[in-house]
Design a protein around this motif. Sequence first.
Motif, short mmCIF file in Angstrom:
data_model
loop_
_atom_site.label_atom_id
_atom_site.label_comp_id
_atom_site.label_asym_id
_atom_site.label_seq_id
_atom_site.Cartn_x
_atom_site.Cartn_y
_atom_site.Cartn_z
N PRO A 486 -25.50 0.82 -11.48
CA PRO A 486 -24.32 0.04 -10.97
C PRO A 486 -23.19 0.98 -11.15
N LEU A 487 -22.46 0.38 -10.83
CA LEU A 487 -21.30 1.55 -9.84
C LEU A 487 -20.20 0.92 -10.42
N CYS A 488 -18.34 1.08 -10.54
CA CYS A 488 -18.06 0.45 -10.71
C CYS A 488 -16.86 1.24 -8.92
N ALA A 489 -15.81 0.31 -8.62
CA ALA A 489 -14.22 0.79 -8.64
C ALA A 489 -13.49 1.30 -8.59
N TYR A 490 -12.87 2.94 -8.25
CA TYR A 490 -12.57 4.08 -9.02
C TYR A 490 -10.71 3.86 -8.59
N PHE A 491 -10.27 3.56 -10.24
CA PHE A 491 -8.45 3.44 -9.22
C PHE A 491 -8.27 5.03 -10.79
N ARG A 492 -7.13 5.47 -9.72
CA ARG A 492 -5.93 6.37 -10.87
C ARG A 492 -4.70 7.19 -9.83
N PRO A 493 -3.57 6.07 -10.31
CA PRO A 493 -2.35 6.79 -9.66
C PRO A 493 -1.77 7.76 -10.26
N ARG A 494 -2.19 8.75 -11.17
CA ARG A 494 -2.25 9.88 -11.45
C ARG A 494 -0.44 9.63 -11.52
N ALA A 495 -0.74 9.39 -12.79
CA ALA A 495 0.53 9.61 -13.78
C ALA A 495 1.06 10.56 -14.63
N PRO A 496 3.05 11.37 -14.54
CA PRO A 496 3.41 10.73 -13.33
C PRO A 496 3.65 11.02 -12.36
N ASP A 497 4.25 10.61 -11.39
CA ASP A 497 4.11 10.89 -9.93
C ASP A 497 4.84 11.72 -9.42
N GLY A 498 5.97 11.61 -9.74
CA GLY A 498 7.23 12.69 -9.61
C GLY A 498 7.78 12.96 -8.68
N SER A 499 7.11 12.75 -7.86
CA SER A 499 7.69 12.04 -5.86
C SER A 499 8.83 10.58 -6.04
N GLU A 500 9.39 10.78 -4.72
CA GLU A 500 10.56 10.01 -4.52
C GLU A 500 9.81 8.49 -4.54
N HIS A 501 9.11 8.22 -3.99
CA HIS A 501 7.74 7.30 -3.44
C HIS A 501 7.43 7.28 -4.54
N SER A 502 7.20 6.11 -5.10
CA SER A 502 5.93 5.81 -6.72
C SER A 502 5.12 4.13 -6.64
N ASP A 503 4.98 4.47 -5.40
CA ASP A 503 4.44 2.92 -5.25
C ASP A 503 3.22 2.66 -6.33
N PRO A 504 2.63 1.56 -6.29
CA PRO A 504 1.91 1.32 -7.18
C PRO A 504 0.33 1.63 -6.18
N LEU A 505 -1.09 1.65 -6.80
CA LEU A 505 -1.63 1.21 -5.86
C LEU A 505 -2.44 0.13 -5.92
N THR A 506 -3.14 -0.82 -4.50
CA THR A 506 -1.77 -2.08 -4.57
C THR A 506 -3.82 -2.18 -3.79
N ILE A 507 -4.91 -3.60 -4.53
CA ILE A 507 -6.21 -3.66 -3.26
C ILE A 507 -5.53 -4.49 -3.03
N CYS A 508 -5.86 -3.84 -1.14
CA CYS A 508 -5.82 -5.91 -0.04
C CYS A 508 -6.71 -6.67 -0.07
N PRO A 509 -5.68 -7.02 0.30
CA PRO A 509 -7.03 -8.65 0.87
C PRO A 509 -7.11 -8.23 2.07
N LEU A 510 -8.24 -8.61 2.38
CA LEU A 510 -9.56 -8.91 3.12
C LEU A 510 -10.07 -10.39 3.19
N ARG A 511 -10.48 -10.32 4.45
CA ARG A 511 -11.35 -11.61 5.10
C ARG A 511 -12.57 -11.46 4.51
#
Length: 540
Positions: A486-511
């Motif tokens: 079995p597989l799982c979806a994998y997420f890693r925001p790679r902290a600390p980002d160190g950039s001007e934009h430190s947005d979270p990783l967001t799962i987008c709603p889909l139909r």
Amino acid sequence: MVDCPVFLDSFQLLPQPSSLFFLLFLCFPPGEPNSEEVKVVGPGDSILAIVGEEVDFPCHLSPYLDAEHMEIRWFRSQASEVVHLYQGRQELQGRQMAQFRNRTKLVKDEIAYGSVIVQLHRVVPADEGPYGCLFLSSNFSGEAVWELEVAGMGSDPHISLEGFKEGGIQLRCTSSGWYPKPHAQWRDHQGQCLPPVFEAIVQDSQGLFSLETSVVVQGGAHRNVSCSIQNPLLIQKKEFVIQIADIFLPGPSPWKRAFLGTLVGLPLLLALLTAVALSFFHKRQRTQEKLKEQAEKDKGKLTEELGKLQTELDWRRAEGQAEWRAAQRYAVDVTLDPASAHPSLEVSQDGKRVSSRGVAAVPVSPGDPQRFTEQTCVLSHEHFQAGRHYWEVDVGRRSRWFLGACLAAVARAGPVRLSPAAGYWVMGLWNGCEYFVLQPERVALTLRVPPRRVGVFLDYEAGKLAFFNVSDGSHIFSFTDTFSGPLCAYFRPRAPDGSEHSDPLTICPLRIRGTCISEENDGDTWVQPYESSDPALGLW
């Protein structure tokens, strides 16, 4: 993603055919969200479009309702500035603003599900700004808004020799067709910056920028001189390099002192020196003309190669978009498992966002994104061990992140090399400039448009995991392998980002296809099965 609630008045049942009433009963059984929870969902906070190409403005109702008899309006800044209008089951093109006439197309194949798309063709800089879509009927209304960003890569830089100035050779670099305003940089063969003596950036009637800059190259220190022009929004640049031999750079004349010493008594020497100087000048002039001719030939060859490359890129883009649209038919609802998250990560209450608390993992090999302490990640609740599944992740403008899938039973501690052999199939961004995949060695990827949103498609039986750039619908990369569990979806925001934009990783709603029983019983519209996470598997 911008979600705007729909405001509903008192709901009145109107006489409808019995078949339609039965279909509505099937689509909205007990337990489904009531009418007060309907929202309008737009394409997100911002969309990036390329000058001269097309961009999609998708909008849909959540949960999905039939919008065929509604008024649907796409507008610019405010509702009165009409971009495209659908009303009374027809398109009213006469209501459009003048700048959008004959440039929009409505895709309403799925309007019965409350999903519609307006395509804006031949994008120009003047199209940049706020947009929105409005759904309106007799008993509710709602809207979603977003920002359109426009970028254009200009022509290849052209360097010309302008002559001699201040003891050196003056070079001029020109390019046109950029948006927004580009940045130019001269560099010598050692990579050191050369200060320009002149620079002008002019905006034409279409809003595109043309640039002209010049520099004086002194003798004795330069071999190759480059002129690079960068688009600040796309973080991409074009560069041209010219080679200059020191023999063409003016320097101190070995005859000057002797000439001054013999000027009075030796007029014959003066005539001889004049003849030598003229000969040298003509030789240098002929050499400069040859260099210009060679530069023009090189430019012609480069233009021809770029044309062939553009043709191939257009074909590949069309193929990638077709594959991406097919993958969207298998959308699934993915949520994050807080129990699998490293303490340095923070998972939102709804399980759709993950961000860093600021605690960084210690790299095993500094500067190498392929090896690190593999605890700073989070996995999905869902396990996939059969069928096809698709989900999208908003990566924003982070400079570092990893996405993909991994075996549910992989080890949870210690340094791990992310590779298919170890049970990981991932791609990522490193330091905001290098996209790559690990298979098992790091392979750099060249992307035409930086993705703000990434689509992931898993075909378990085919052993395929594909990544798509949702920003332009292009295919990025596909893994082909045999999955051993079995597989799982994998997420890693790679902290600390160190950039001007430190947005979270967001799962987008889909139909999600399959939430409504279809009369045609089309098997392709059903969500492929997946299993919930099992604590016995020992997930992270």
